[in-house]
Design an enzyme around this catalytic site. Structure first.
Site, PDB file in Angstrom:
ATOM      1  N   GLU A 268       5.215  -2.346  12.689  1.00 38.38           N
ATOM      2  CA  GLU A 268       3.966  -2.338  11.924  1.00 38.38           C
ATOM      3  C   GLU A 268       2.733  -2.313  12.815  1.00 38.38           C
ATOM      4  O   GLU A 268       1.738  -1.661  12.497  1.00 38.38           O
ATOM      5  CB  GLU A 268       3.928  -3.520  10.960  1.00 38.38           C
ATOM      6  CG  GLU A 268       5.015  -3.481   9.890  1.00 38.38           C
ATOM      7  CD  GLU A 268       4.971  -2.222   9.039  1.00 38.38           C
ATOM      8  OE1 GLU A 268       3.938  -1.527   9.011  1.00 38.38           O
ATOM      9  OE2 GLU A 268       5.989  -1.912   8.395  1.00 38.38           O
TER      10      GLU A 268
ATOM     11  N   GLU B 244       2.034   5.718   7.612  1.00 34.07           N
ATOM     12  CA  GLU B 244       3.409   5.938   7.157  1.00 34.07           C
ATOM     13  C   GLU B 244       4.060   7.109   7.885  1.00 34.07           C
ATOM     14  O   GLU B 244       5.258   7.074   8.187  1.00 34.07           O
ATOM     15  CB  GLU B 244       3.437   6.169   5.646  1.00 34.07           C
ATOM     16  CG  GLU B 244       2.812   5.057   4.817  1.00 34.07           C
ATOM     17  CD  GLU B 244       3.359   3.680   5.131  1.00 34.07           C
ATOM     18  OE1 GLU B 244       4.551   3.565   5.483  1.00 34.07           O
ATOM     19  OE2 GLU B 244       2.595   2.694   5.033  1.00 34.07           O
TER      20      GLU B 244
ATOM     21  N   GLY C 295       0.826  -1.195   0.000  1.00 33.64           N
ATOM     22  CA  GLY C 295       0.000   0.000   0.000  1.00 33.64           C
ATOM     23  C   GLY C 295       0.862   1.247   0.000  1.00 33.64           C
ATOM     24  O   GLY C 295       0.601   2.210  -0.717  1.00 33.64           O
ATOM     25  N   ALA C 296       1.929   1.222   0.800  1.00 35.51           N
ATOM     26  CA  ALA C 296       2.849   2.356   0.887  1.00 35.51           C
ATOM     27  C   ALA C 296       4.093   1.892   1.624  1.00 35.51           C
ATOM     28  O   ALA C 296       4.127   0.795   2.200  1.00 35.51           O
ATOM     29  CB  ALA C 296       2.199   3.532   1.609  1.00 35.51           C
ATOM     30  N   MET C 297       5.129   2.753   1.609  1.00 35.26           N
ATOM     31  CA  MET C 297       6.384   2.438   2.296  1.00 35.26           C
ATOM     32  C   MET C 297       6.959   3.700   2.901  1.00 35.26           C
ATOM     33  O   MET C 297       7.022   4.746   2.258  1.00 35.26           O
ATOM     34  CB  MET C 297       7.381   1.825   1.308  1.00 35.26           C
ATOM     35  CG  MET C 297       8.733   1.492   1.924  1.00 35.26           C
ATOM     36  SD  MET C 297       8.604   0.183   3.178  1.00 35.26           S
ATOM     37  CE  MET C 297      10.086   0.490   4.130  1.00 35.26           C
ATOM     38  N   GLU C 298       7.442   3.566   4.131  1.00 37.81           N
ATOM     39  CA  GLU C 298       7.827   4.706   4.951  1.00 37.81           C
ATOM     40  C   GLU C 298       9.252   5.195   4.711  1.00 37.81           C
ATOM     41  O   GLU C 298       9.943   5.603   5.656  1.00 37.81           O
ATOM     42  CB  GLU C 298       7.674   4.347   6.431  1.00 37.81           C
ATOM     43  CG  GLU C 298       8.598   3.249   6.953  1.00 37.81           C
ATOM     44  CD  GLU C 298       8.051   1.840   6.860  1.00 37.81           C
ATOM     45  OE1 GLU C 298       8.563   0.947   7.556  1.00 37.81           O
ATOM     46  OE2 GLU C 298       7.093   1.620   6.080  1.00 37.81           O
ATOM     47  N   ASN C 299       9.735   5.203   3.479  1.00 38.19           N
ATOM     48  CA  ASN C 299      11.063   5.745   3.221  1.00 38.19           C
ATOM     49  C   ASN C 299      11.183   7.125   3.876  1.00 38.19           C
ATOM     50  O   ASN C 299      10.287   7.959   3.747  1.00 38.19           O
ATOM     51  CB  ASN C 299      11.298   5.890   1.722  1.00 38.19           C
ATOM     52  CG  ASN C 299      10.995   4.620   0.959  1.00 38.19           C
ATOM     53  OD1 ASN C 299      11.518   3.569   1.258  1.00 38.19           O
ATOM     54  ND2 ASN C 299      10.097   4.731  -0.014  1.00 38.19           N
TER      55      ASN C 299
END
Length: 860
Positions: free
Chosen positions: A334, A312, A276-280
């Site tokens: 998470e 995120e 869904g998304a990534m917390e870069n």
């Protein structure tokens, strides 16, 4: 290969001898072909005489220099590792390599836009694919400072973790990575980052459009942009996304007690994304395919996106600023983001019933996963990086979030967040473990949490809550107790904070007559407040869905719910009761037909959009798996007719009108039912104030395909009106859904033996889902054994997230009861493939369990 699978033991040994790491990484995206150039200058301290290794998965390593001495690459590189022998203490390593672009959503993913022929790149390094871009210590507890320099076509933009600089022209350089054939080259030199784990370092590059914005932090103004592909600029919804981030930022800075820790906060919609998304850090990637809306989203979809944005954002503190030591504490990252994202959604957005959404969707899925033979404790051993693929599940996310919600209730919200704030402050820019997190909460609350942690975090399985109700002759309650039944294989009692409530039903409405808060510490707890009250028509022992437990309704409550659930219109009890009926259906304690009837009755009056979407999905599962096959035609046709009638009666332009149309499309099966969809797609009929937009038309077209009402030529004709990346994916899925055996076989062949390059990740997902899309699972019965025979051949070249997801999509679970002995054939597969990749075996074991569950449900 052993080198490609880093073990926890190896990672701990490496972390013990390596420190003070800095990366200077130069990436050149201007080369022709399928590779890019990577140059890493890596400095670090190590004990003198140490032997260790870097992670590096390259197309070709062209140069290696260690402390000023060049060495032959072949002498130090093998199986994804670059060996470093007898180090001198303070060490400098230079690695030049050609690295492969990927199309599986990992490493440096390359997407070529079919509309414009432009190239878009993004990185996805979690769990350990930074090694696919540059030489590194690819594990979470060796943090490093990153300086990225990127050469790219002059018309591109480049985004990384640090503030985006002005690019400089590379004099005399030209590249053919452009539709025009030749353009100049620009160089983007980013400033050094704070210490980061490799998996949240990031570089995105391409002709992205963006909306400019800013955020106000307690430390001042922060640059913020929202990026997306150029032709999707009108759909970025930047104002909504930035508004949600601003509200979340203010909330998180207050409860975490620490200002936002980084320089900027960009969000980028990227195509063909697995997650869904990534917390870069400072450069959050978001799925364009799932969360950028070309048409009208449901309220549930809008809420999901806002929840993802807040999830995120929370990771910037919890996961990035303070990072787990190893992947067995992935759950803490998470689970916390899942908990705080839902909590914040309720606090700062229009979606005030976000915990209803959570319970109806993600927590309910966690109940399913937590009953599988592969279930695990929230805190579980992750022995190696291969196992992290299996760690990203709803036990990690939703059960963990439920446990943290219980912990906040157990110690009090003020004490809980006090512990969180001290944890973030103490371990900022470093790494920490569960024990260190719990120590901070214990200190804040003044409670020993060891027993709580043992019950909730270290014990697998779903407990069940039920009522021990004793009646009097005058139809009042003599006594009431709430009883917890732990999972049979894990008989550990759990502490719960619960609300028990009794409802009466009359005049086509439910009324909550009484409620009582109780603390169930072990086994059971009496509810003295209930004594003497009239017997309720509906008794809920977890009213408000405060705890993580399946709810077993009393016999009278089941009868009331099935008969009158359409009169239960308050969001929380409505979703809770329907979810209880669903899990009783799954547990073969309620005939599937009764659950189906209840869901069809409830859907027109569902008060929560996501709950409606969830029960459309489970309705389809009940029809195709849990209903006796001999009843499918009659029950399925009636279900579609009831949904159509509800759709015609729905309020124009309402969310439930949209949900009911999508539900009808999922269930329609007869020629007459398909004809209604065909008329909507082609504009021959209309629903009041509901536009059949591009994305909705694809959903309806796939339903037509499954019902045998459109063929490949018809799908191609529809594609001509939406020949975009999304349209091509949807067309591939629609063709896989065509209701013929030939189409199903062709879909499977395109996955396991593609005629040309392997399909990209996003198209594989569409094809897998389309293949599984049937009005009657008997259609794929002849293909069931073929899928089993080919499963390993499919998985090996697609190993990881893509392979596991598609294998689960296509597995012929629904052929149980239609293919004699299919479960025995799956058992035989497991016996014959004892050495298959562990992730694939896990998928097969879980699907076999679901087959057995379906067989039991069909027999009720």
């Amino acid at each position: 290969m052993p080198g490609l699978n880093l073990t926890k033991i190896e990672a701990a040994a490496r972390a013990a001898v390596v420190s003070d790491v800095a990366y200077d990484v130069a990436l050149d995206f201007t080369l022709p072909g399928d590779v890019f150039r990577s140059r890493t200058v890596l400095t670090f301290d190590a004990e003198r005489g140490t032997t260790t290794f870097l992670d590096l998965v390259a197309h070709e390593v062209t140069r290696v220099e260690i402390d000023g001495e060049e060495v032959a690459p072949a002498s130090v590189t093998t199986d994804g590792r670059l060996r470093l022998h007898s180090l001198s203490g303070s060490t400098r390593v230079v690695v030049d390599a050609l690295m492969p672009y990927r199309t599986d959503g990992q490493g440096v993913h390359r997407f070529v836009d079919p509309e414009t022929s432009e190239t878009y790149l993004y990185t996805q390094f979690a769990a350990n694919d930074a090694r696919s871009a540059f030489a590194c210590f690819d594990q979470p507890d060796i943090k490093g400072r990153f300086t990225f320099t990127v050469d790219a076509p002059a018309h591109w933009v480049v985004v990384s973790n640090s503030t985006t600089p002005a690019p400089a022209t590379v004099e005399g350089a030209m590249t053919g990575v452009a539709p025009s054939g030749s353009v100049g080259v620009s160089r983007w030199t980013f400033g050094e980052t704070d210490p980061l784990p490799c998996y949240v370092a990031a570089v995105m590059a391409g002709p992205y459009a963006y909306a400019e914005g800013a955020l106000t932090s307690s430390k001042g103004e922060i640059s913020a942009r929202v990026y997306g592909r150029a032709q999707l600029e009108a759909h970025l919804d930047a104002e909504e996304l930035l508004g949600t981030v601003q509200a979340g930022l203010e909330l998180y800075e207050r409860v975490f007690g620490t200002p936002y820790p980084y320089e900027k906060y960009d969000q980028l919609f990227v195509p063909e994304y697995n997650l869904g998304a990534m917390e870069n850090v400072g450069a959050v990637t978001i799925s364009e395919d799932r969360l950028l809306f070309r048409g009208r989203p449901s309220d549930g979809e809008r809420e999901a996106r806002q929840n993802v944005v807040l999830h995120e954002l929370a990771h910037m503190w919890f996961g990035n600023l303070v990072t787990m030591r190893w992947w067995d504490d992935l759950w803490l990252n998470e689970s916390f983001a899942e908990f705080i994202g839902t909590w914040a959604t309720e606090k700062v957005t229009e979606f005030a019933d976000s915990w209803v959404t959570f319970g109806a969707n993600r927590k309910s899925v966690a109940y399913v996963q937590d009953q599988l033979p592969t279930t695990h404790a929230i805190v579980t051993e992750v022995p190696d990086t291969e196992a992290t693929v299996s760690a990203f599940d709803m036990i990690t996310y939703a059960k963990g979030a439920s446990a943290l919600k219980q912990l906040a209730a157990y110690v009090g919200e003020e004490a809980f967040f006090g512990g969180v704030a001290s944890y973030v402050s103490r371990y900022a820019y470093g790494n920490a473990t569960l024990a260190e997190f719990l120590a901070e909460v214990e200190a804040s609350a003044g409670h020993d949490l060891s027993a709580w942690a043992q019950a909730w975090l270290e014990t697998p399985g779903v407990p069940t809550l039920s009522a021990d109700l004793v009646e009097k002759d005058d139809a009042t309650i003599a006594s009431l107790a709430v009883v917890e039944t732990p999972a049979a294989d894990f008989p550990v009692a759990h502490p719960h904070r619960l609300t028990v409530a009794g409802y009466s039903h009359g005049d086509e409405a439910f009324s909550r007559e009484w409620e009582a808060d109780v603390a169930l510490e072990a086994g059971s707890v009496a509810v003295p407040e209930a004594a003497g009250k009239p017997l309720p028509d509906l008794l809920l022992v977890n009213d408000g869905d405060r705890s993580y437990a399946k709810l077993r309704l009393t016999e009278a409550s089941v009868a009331t719910a099935v008969a009158h659930i359409g009169d239960l219109t308050e969001a929380k009890p409505q979703a809770l009761v329907l979810d209880a009926l669903w899990h009783m259906c799954r547990d073969a304690q309620l005939p599937a037909e009764k659950y189906i009837d209840a869901a069809l009755t409830a859907l027109p009056v569902m008060a929560n959009s996501t709950a409606a979407e969830s029960h459309v999905r489970t309705l389809v599962v009940a029809l195709t798996r849990y209903l006796p096959p001999t009843r499918l035609d009659a029950v399925g046709e009636e279900a579609a007719e009831r949904l159509w009638a509800s759709l015609l009666g729905a309020t124009p332009a309402s969310d439930i009108q949209l949900q009911l149309l999508k539900a009808y499309a999922q269930v329609a099966r007869t020629p007459a039912q398909a004809a209604r969809l065909d008329a909507l797609v082609h504009g021959e009929s209309r629903l009041p104030e509901l536009t059949i937009d591009t994305d909705l038309s694809w959903l309806l077209l796939q339903s037509l395909a499954a019902a045998g009402a459109v063929d490949a030529a018809g799908i191609d004709a529809h594609l001509a009106s939406d020949d975009t990346a999304a349209g091509r994916r949807r067309a591939a899925g629609a063709k896989a859904a065509i209701g013929t055996r030939e189409a199903k076989r062709a879909a499977w062949e395109s996955l396991v033996r593609p005629n040309g390059p392997t399909l990209n990740n996003a198209t594989q997902y569409e094809v897998g889902l389309g293949l599984a899309r049937v009005t009657d699972p008997a259609l794929i019965a002849p293909l069931a054994e073929k899928i089993l025979d080919d499963l390993l051949d499919y998985y090996v070249p697609n190993e990881g997230f893509v392979g596991a997801r598609v294998a689960r999509y296509v597995f012929p679970i629904a052929t149980i009861g239609r293919v004699p002995g299919i479960d025995a054939k799956v058992e035989a597969w497991l016996t014959a493939h004892a050495d298959a990749p562990s992730v694939l075996r896990k998928v097969v074991v879980e699907c076999l369990d679901e087959m057995r569950r379906a067989a039991a449900a069909q027999a009720v």
